[in-house]
Design a protein around this motif. Sequence first.
Motif, mmCIF file in Angstrom:
data_model
loop_
_atom_site.group_PDB
_atom_site.id
_atom_site.type_symbol
_atom_site.label_atom_id
_atom_site.label_comp_id
_atom_site.label_asym_id
_atom_site.label_seq_id
_atom_site.Cartn_x
_atom_site.Cartn_y
_atom_site.Cartn_z
ATOM 1 N N ASP A 157 38.842 49.374 37.370
ATOM 2 C CA ASP A 157 39.942 49.679 38.270
ATOM 3 C C ASP A 157 39.505 50.772 39.244
ATOM 4 O O ASP A 157 38.505 51.472 39.033
ATOM 5 N N GLU A 215 38.870 44.463 43.047
ATOM 6 C CA GLU A 215 39.878 45.511 42.914
ATOM 7 C C GLU A 215 40.319 46.043 44.272
ATOM 8 O O GLU A 215 41.442 46.549 44.403
ATOM 9 N N LEU A 237 39.530 45.023 32.385
ATOM 10 C CA LEU A 237 39.811 45.843 33.558
ATOM 11 C C LEU A 237 39.699 47.326 33.275
ATOM 12 O O LEU A 237 39.537 48.109 34.181
#
Length: 848
Positions: free
Chosen positions: A318, A695, A33
Amino acid sequence: MLGRVPSRALPALAAVLFQSKERKKAAGGRRSLTWKWETHPYYNLSVKILRARNIKTTDLLSKADCYVALRLPTASPLTSRTKVIYNCSDPEWNETFHYRIHGALKNVVELTLCDEDVVLNDNLSSIVFDVGRIKPGRCLKRVFPLNPETNEELEVEFKVEECSDPPTEVITNGVLVAHRSLCLEGTIDRGDQPRQREEGEKQFKLSVAGAYEKETCIPYRPDPDQDRQTPFVFHADRELCPQLEVQLQQTLTILQEGLGPGGEQQTTVLGMGCLPISSLPLSKKVDLTVPLGKEQSVDLKLKTEESHQDLDVRLGFDLSNGEKEYLDKRKQIASQALKEALNLKEVPCKDEVPIVAIVGSGGGTRAMTSLSGNLSGLQLLNLLDCVTYVSGVSGSTWCMTSLYKDPDWSHKDLQVPINSIRNSVTLSKSGAFSPDRIKYYFRELASLEKDGRKVSFTDLWGLILEYFFYQKENPSKLSDQQESVRWAQNPYPIYGGVNVRINVSGSDFAEWCEFTPHEVGFRKYGAFVRTEDFGSEFFMGHLIRRRQEPRICYLEGMWGSAFAASLDEIWAEVAGTGFAWIDSLKDVIKVVDDSRKLHLRDPLQFKTRLVMPGGILSQIFQDIFKSRFTAGESYNFTRGLYLHRDYVDITEFVAWNGHHLDAFPNQLTPMEENLYLVDGGFSINSPFPLVLQPERDVDVILSFNYSWEAPFEVLELTTRYCKERGIPFPKIILTNEDQKKPKECYMFVDAENPKAPIVLHFPLVNDTFQKHKSPGVELQTEEEKSFRNFVIAGRDSPYRTRNFTYEPYHFDRLVEVSRYNVLNNKETILNALNLALTRRKLKQKNIN
């Protein structure tokens, strides 16, 4: 790939493997991530080219003159090659090439058999081999079939051994890897050389293979009016063991009859020397003399600096900090709006608030006009505050930029900006080509070029659009729109474009690039730069040279760059299909792995592939019919980064398809010098991929489609896009009647998979609007019926995509039908919001 590693590297490696496993589990399949440090060892790779057999050639007068070219860009910026074996069908080389490879990278070697006899295209065939398949300490001999029909073969021996160099740390997000770079700064000390008469001009040519800067030329004798020490700089990858090459050249002008007064220039290399950059001490100035041969040398003053650890390119999947801060505030606003819209007894908590996204398709001025009407309808239903994202491509982006000039647009009467759009659309566009305006274009483009920007036809198109929309210079930039979302007062804007190749169809390869007020980047690679820095020069994740942020008109030209189409795509638009016969001339790609051993293959390693070039005739036609002559170029901010050894495990890549460009890491975007960003319509004519990113966790998508011929094509293409990448998306089920006569709104829900968003699709149609003054209220006067009884699509329609000027009457009609179609489907929209809210509550209940 790791095999046996030095014991000192095991603790760090174990930590990395544990982190990756845990993050994959937490991310629901996505392996990483955010960026992290990983420690990996080096390996020594030897590639021994043994022999080839039964090689045929197109030269009818002799046998092949064969050699093999080797390319491994993760280990060397240079292409190596064997000696040439002349006039032989079974050449034997027995030449060995050595590389130092890093364990974090996807190391794929390309072996190309070439015939020096062939003048136009000497590549006979290529083998693409994943070095990660070789276990350290093992020797692997492979016989690669080059042409099964003629029994042509290439025999190669690979060997991977542990390297004595200590393991090094790299920064990675699981897709891209950043090495530490070196910056070499220096000057040539030319001293007080006497001025003497000699033929020709001498100069020093300095270069570093693989560096960001290609080369620098410095006069042999300094200008008497200037400092005799001329500076130079190179940025290079330290892991590739870069070398500074210095050549002393002399250029002579040869006067020949018929060549004009200038004659022909010939350059001769008088001397050459090399200096390993990595051997220089860090952060310390040194004076060196580099011998150039023939009793010649050059005095250099040098200093090397290693890059700092903080990257200027954000590596991670992210959301940006700016977008996350926005979402936190927006959920509070949306929560209150949902309570009022759905008549709830209490305000939903933030975690239960569904994320709603609007996607607007392309369609030129038609899309720009229609989206303004759709948004006006949502405002009249008091639903704009329920919306988190507004995303668009092409003409929809033109509407968005017009709205976001006002930092509080969604809380004001939208008729005001609609009137502004009306004035722009209905004014004559002839002034865009007046002498004064053309002078302005040249002045602006010259200013861009002076600033170091890559100037193209797309930039000129942006300036023309600037006149179409504003009739004057528009100084605003995309980063200015941060004010429009600072307090989450408006939906968050996401503008879409795609990165393409100048000679590959957008349907075959297109990478979605998102533009937001805070960042520009590729979620596919997890690589983003600040919006203020877009257009600047980056290398290996670091900002090398800052450029001014482009004015938004240049982005509008890029987002709506329909002129970047190739002849093949233009023909497909006109005739419904491209030049299929050209595809039959393309390179042929075949898997040449031994099928008996495939069950032992690591799923993260590629199968070996054979690439058989289509030939020079194919290349000529590809260049003519596939090339985008007007595609705009931008500096590639991912340049100098490498693909992680396990990047194929990321859902955004279609690497499982061995014919897709994603399966050729040496040819992917980080290896390219430039980006070619064009209209998103060359891929999917609606920005679904940008709001479907996990996301963003979108629950409801309001899809406004402005296409005539294929009102559901964007859904079909999105379905295929999601299927290839394993992204949840509802099934699109339509009847023949729907295809012939679309309705105003369709709702698609996957009841079995709550992770799939609820999609409400609004084709651009004039249906019940023709009979109703407002939802449920029928028309009464003939004047009202005349205004509403019109056909949107058609050859003679004023709403043709290439038409940029509407009559006021036509503009008003299109806005009204777009507004009405939203108002008339209020219950459908509310039902979707209710269902999304219920799903969110169940999700939170299961989490708790």
